[in-house]
Design an enzyme around this catalytic site. Structure first.
Site, short mmCIF file in Angstrom:
data_model
loop_
_atom_site.label_atom_id
_atom_site.label_comp_id
_atom_site.label_asym_id
_atom_site.label_seq_id
_atom_site.Cartn_x
_atom_site.Cartn_y
_atom_site.Cartn_z
N ARG A 227 81.03 -86.74 36.31
CA ARG A 227 79.94 -87.59 35.90
C ARG A 227 80.12 -88.17 34.51
O ARG A 227 79.77 -89.33 34.25
CB ARG A 227 78.64 -86.76 35.96
CG ARG A 227 77.42 -87.54 35.62
CD ARG A 227 76.19 -86.68 35.77
NE ARG A 227 75.04 -87.31 35.15
CZ ARG A 227 74.29 -88.21 35.74
NH1 ARG A 227 74.53 -88.57 36.97
NH2 ARG A 227 73.26 -88.75 35.11
N ASP B 96 71.96 -75.34 30.54
CA ASP B 96 73.33 -74.85 30.76
C ASP B 96 73.48 -73.35 30.49
O ASP B 96 74.56 -72.80 30.72
CB ASP B 96 74.32 -75.64 29.89
CG ASP B 96 74.55 -77.06 30.41
OD1 ASP B 96 74.08 -77.37 31.52
OD2 ASP B 96 75.19 -77.85 29.70
N VAL C 100 64.94 -79.25 33.88
CA VAL C 100 65.88 -80.34 33.61
C VAL C 100 66.56 -80.83 34.89
O VAL C 100 66.63 -82.03 35.15
CB VAL C 100 66.92 -79.92 32.55
CG1 VAL C 100 67.90 -81.05 32.28
CG2 VAL C 100 66.23 -79.50 31.26
N ARG D 109 86.54 -75.89 34.27
CA ARG D 109 86.06 -77.22 33.88
C ARG D 109 85.44 -77.14 32.50
O ARG D 109 85.41 -78.13 31.78
CB ARG D 109 85.03 -77.73 34.88
CG ARG D 109 85.60 -77.84 36.29
CD ARG D 109 84.66 -78.59 37.15
NE ARG D 109 84.69 -79.98 36.77
CZ ARG D 109 84.73 -81.00 37.63
NH1 ARG D 109 84.71 -80.76 38.91
NH2 ARG D 109 84.75 -82.23 37.21
N LYS E 231 82.89 -78.84 24.99
CA LYS E 231 83.21 -79.74 26.11
C LYS E 231 82.29 -80.96 26.06
O LYS E 231 82.75 -82.10 26.13
CB LYS E 231 83.00 -79.02 27.46
CG LYS E 231 82.95 -79.97 28.66
CD LYS E 231 82.81 -79.24 29.97
CE LYS E 231 81.40 -79.03 30.43
NZ LYS E 231 80.72 -80.20 31.02
N ASN E 232 80.99 -80.72 25.93
CA ASN E 232 80.04 -81.83 26.03
C ASN E 232 80.03 -82.72 24.80
O ASN E 232 79.38 -83.77 24.81
CB ASN E 232 78.63 -81.29 26.31
CG ASN E 232 78.50 -80.80 27.74
OD1 ASN E 232 79.41 -80.98 28.55
ND2 ASN E 232 77.37 -80.17 28.06
N ASP F 99 69.78 -94.41 36.23
CA ASP F 99 68.86 -95.53 36.01
C ASP F 99 68.56 -95.75 34.53
O ASP F 99 68.44 -96.89 34.07
CB ASP F 99 67.56 -95.31 36.80
CG ASP F 99 66.91 -93.97 36.49
OD1 ASP F 99 67.63 -92.95 36.42
OD2 ASP F 99 65.68 -93.93 36.29
N ARG G 94 70.73 -86.52 39.85
CA ARG G 94 71.29 -87.07 38.62
C ARG G 94 71.59 -88.56 38.66
O ARG G 94 72.74 -89.01 38.61
CB ARG G 94 72.53 -86.28 38.21
CG ARG G 94 72.23 -84.82 38.15
CD ARG G 94 73.38 -84.00 37.73
NE ARG G 94 73.65 -84.12 36.31
CZ ARG G 94 74.62 -83.47 35.71
NH1 ARG G 94 75.41 -82.70 36.40
NH2 ARG G 94 74.80 -83.58 34.42
N PRO G 95 70.55 -89.38 38.70
CA PRO G 95 70.75 -90.82 38.71
C PRO G 95 71.20 -91.35 37.34
O PRO G 95 71.26 -90.60 36.37
CB PRO G 95 69.35 -91.36 39.05
CG PRO G 95 68.41 -90.29 38.62
CD PRO G 95 69.13 -88.99 38.72
N CYS H 141 75.90 -84.43 43.08
CA CYS H 141 76.53 -83.19 42.70
C CYS H 141 75.61 -82.00 42.92
O CYS H 141 74.45 -82.16 43.26
CB CYS H 141 76.98 -83.23 41.26
SG CYS H 141 75.61 -83.25 40.14
C1 UD1 Z 1 74.39 -83.47 29.89
C2 UD1 Z 1 75.41 -82.36 29.87
C3 UD1 Z 1 75.03 -81.23 30.80
C4 UD1 Z 1 73.61 -80.77 30.48
C5 UD1 Z 1 72.64 -81.93 30.45
C6 UD1 Z 1 71.25 -81.55 29.98
C7 UD1 Z 1 77.49 -83.53 29.39
C8 UD1 Z 1 78.85 -83.94 29.86
N1 UD1 Z 1 76.72 -82.89 30.27
O1 UD1 Z 1 74.39 -84.00 31.23
O2 UD1 Z 1 75.94 -80.16 30.62
O3 UD1 Z 1 73.20 -79.85 31.47
O4 UD1 Z 1 73.12 -82.95 29.55
O5 UD1 Z 1 71.31 -80.94 28.74
O6 UD1 Z 1 77.14 -83.71 28.23
N2 UD1 Z 1 68.27 -88.51 34.52
C9 UD1 Z 1 67.63 -89.55 35.13
N3 UD1 Z 1 68.12 -90.82 34.96
C10 UD1 Z 1 69.20 -91.07 34.18
C11 UD1 Z 1 69.84 -90.00 33.53
C12 UD1 Z 1 69.35 -88.72 33.71
O7 UD1 Z 1 66.66 -89.36 35.85
O8 UD1 Z 1 69.59 -92.25 34.05
C13 UD1 Z 1 67.76 -87.14 34.72
C14 UD1 Z 1 68.78 -86.25 35.41
O9 UD1 Z 1 68.72 -86.43 36.81
C15 UD1 Z 1 68.37 -84.88 34.97
C16 UD1 Z 1 67.83 -85.12 33.56
O10 UD1 Z 1 67.57 -86.51 33.46
O11 UD1 Z 1 67.35 -84.38 35.79
C17 UD1 Z 1 68.78 -84.70 32.45
O12 UD1 Z 1 69.98 -85.40 32.58
P1 UD1 Z 1 70.87 -85.82 31.33
O13 UD1 Z 1 70.20 -85.38 30.06
O14 UD1 Z 1 71.23 -87.25 31.45
O15 UD1 Z 1 72.16 -84.93 31.55
P2 UD1 Z 1 73.66 -85.39 31.55
O16 UD1 Z 1 73.91 -86.33 30.42
O17 UD1 Z 1 74.09 -85.77 32.92
#
Ligand code: UD1
Length: 431
Positions: free
Chosen positions: A94, A307, A329, A399, A22-23, A126, A123-124, A118
């Site tokens: 997302r 996950d 995470v 999902r 999926k990812n 930024d 999950r920002p 969510c």
């Molecule tokens: C992806 C995966 C999800 C997995 C996660 C971590 C997909 C569709 N989803 O989610 O299944 O659990 O990786 O392996 O691939 N963060 C920030 N700022 C940002 C982006 C992220 O602070 O701009 C923080 C998030 O709040 C979180 C952490 O970084 O605490 C990890 O998030 P991220 O690695 O971005 O996960 P996703 O890409 O959303």
């Protein structure tokens, strides 16, 4: 809405095949918006999230035809009509935010809603925005909608404060069409990043270092037709391996990339579970005695994946010992604990830590899934428990998994799906 009725107590036995990731599928679908020609994507699992992502790209004017029986997706994004996916679609999932980088790079403009809040944390985005701004994008946010522009993105050295998977993907996609060379430092190194880079390179991009801490992307003028096969889903593979372990079964899981599962395999061995690498594409799990407790800390790849934390906690809830689970995470990823407690588990949560005191048995109970991986954890608990477990809100499971109940039933599980005449509308994703 649907619920699952799970009669527990049968050890799973047999062989089961993992589906495509999926990812990995979701970013590859987003990345196809960069290409000027037909793209064929294979091993795309039939999931609610995949269907939603297809809707997102169709809303932009891409032609997309999905054949679930062949798990093949054909996309042609050569003539997009819109750079503004509908707010409802973006807020519900997302990963749809991943079209931002491609649209900005190819058309210099994109307007889309910020992903909604969510269940598993704030999950920002930024880091996504900081990276794109470093490459010359300008953006404004008003009423939860972001409007981004760039004449042409330029190469830059971008250091991510945290190795975010989504930010690495968005920036990497945008950089493929930027002028000059981009370096993403402290990049995420998850296998899905490597798969995305392989897809992009096969379409003409020049990316090196994906899977390492620094990724280098040399910008090119355009990306073209290609054909790509998505990697197997390491989280589904892990969930199936853990299903065997929690039920005290003996299962061979096929179509895996064993390298991607090393963190889980090591942790399973720590609990005394027998884990055999049958060949580079299959793993066998056998458990006869009660598992031992084991401490666990989630980390970016190659650490233990967040996950799989909920599903592993189900195993620890049945262990002979005390375990400490630390979630680093996502800040709110213990939503499955409530259900496990109802099933007789002994778990105490304090902030991002949970102390799990193993019990001899779990007992069936009515429980509610709060997100995709919580649904998996409760399903595992139901299969291991004495009696019957009813899991409501089970649509979350779909999902991320296609026909998982059927595949588990083929291994001896007793899972029945019941539907309710309430119209289902996808809620905000857990991922
Ligand atoms: C992806 C995966 C999800 C997995 C996660 C971590 C997909 C569709 N989803 O989610 O299944 O659990 O990786 O392996 O691939 N963060 C920030 N700022 C940002 C982006 C992220 O602070 O701009 C923080 C998030 O709040 C979180 C952490 O970084 O605490 C990890 O998030 P991220 O690695 O971005 O996960 P996703 O890409 O959303």
């Amino acid at each position: 809405m649907h619920e699952l009725m799970v009669r527990g107590g049968t050890p799973l036995r047999g062989t089961v095949k993992v589906k495509g990731s999926k990812n990995a599928s979701l970013p590859v679908i987003a990345a196809s918006m960069l290409t000027d020609g037909p793209v064929v994507i294979e091993e795309v699992p039939d999931l609610l999230d995949v269907r939603a992502m297809i809707e997102v790209v169709q809303s932009l004017g891409a032609r997309a035809g999905y054949d679930p029986s062949r798990e093949r997706l054909d996309i042609d994004a050569s003539a997009l009509k819109s750079l503004e996916p509908p707010t409802e679609l973006v807020q519900n999932m997302r990963a749809s935010f991943l079209v931002l980088g491609p649209l900005l790079a190819r058309f210099g403009k994109a307007t889309l809603a910020l992903p909604g809040g969510c269940a598993i944390g704030s999950r920002p985005v930024d880091l996504h925005l900081k990276g794109l701004a470093g490459m010359g994008a300008e953006y404004s946010i008003s009423g939860g909608v972001i409007e981004a522009r760039a004449d042409r993105l330029h190469g830059e050295r971008i250091y991510l404060d945290y190795p975010s998977v989504g930010a690495t993907e968005n920036i990497m996609m945008a950089a493929t069409l930027a002028s000059g060379t981009t370096y993403i430092e402290n990049a995420a190194s998850e296998p899905e990043i490597v798969d995305l880079a392989n897809f992009l390179n096969s379409a003409g991009a020049r990316i090196s270092g994906a899977g390492m801490k620094t990724i280098r992307i040399k910008g090119v003028e355009g990306l073209y037709s290609t054909r790509h096969s998505v990697i197997p889903d390491r989280i589904e593979a892990g969930t199936l391996l853990l299903s065997a372990a929690v039920t005290g079964g003996d299962v061979v899981v096929n179509n895996v990339l064993t390298d991607h599962l090393k963190p889980l395999m090591a942790k399973l061995k720590e609990t005394g579970t027998v884990v055999e690498e049958v060949d580079p594409a299959s793993i066998r799990v056998i458990r006869e005695d009660r598992p031992k407790g084991a401490d666990l800390k989630t980390m970016p790849y190659p650490g233990f994946p967040t996950d799989l934390q909920p599903q592993f906690m189900t195993l620890l809830a049945l262990s002979n010992g005390t375990s400490l689970v630390t979630e680093t995470v996502f800040e709110n990823r213990f939503m499955h604990v409530d259900g496990l407690l109802r099933m007789n588990a002994d778990i105490m949560v304090d902030g991002n830590r949970a102390v799990v005191q193993g019990k001899n048995t779990l007992r069936g109970a009515p429980v509610q899934a709060s997100d995709l991986r919580a649904a998996s954890a409760l399903l595992l608990a139901g299969m291991a428990a004495e009696g019957t477990t009813i899991i409501s809100n089970i649509d979350y499971l779909w999902r991320g998994h296609s026909c998982l109940e059927e595949r588990l039933n083929n291994l001896g599980a007793q899972i029945e799906c019941r539907a309710f005449p309430i119209s289902y509308r996808a809620e905000k994703t857990g991922e």
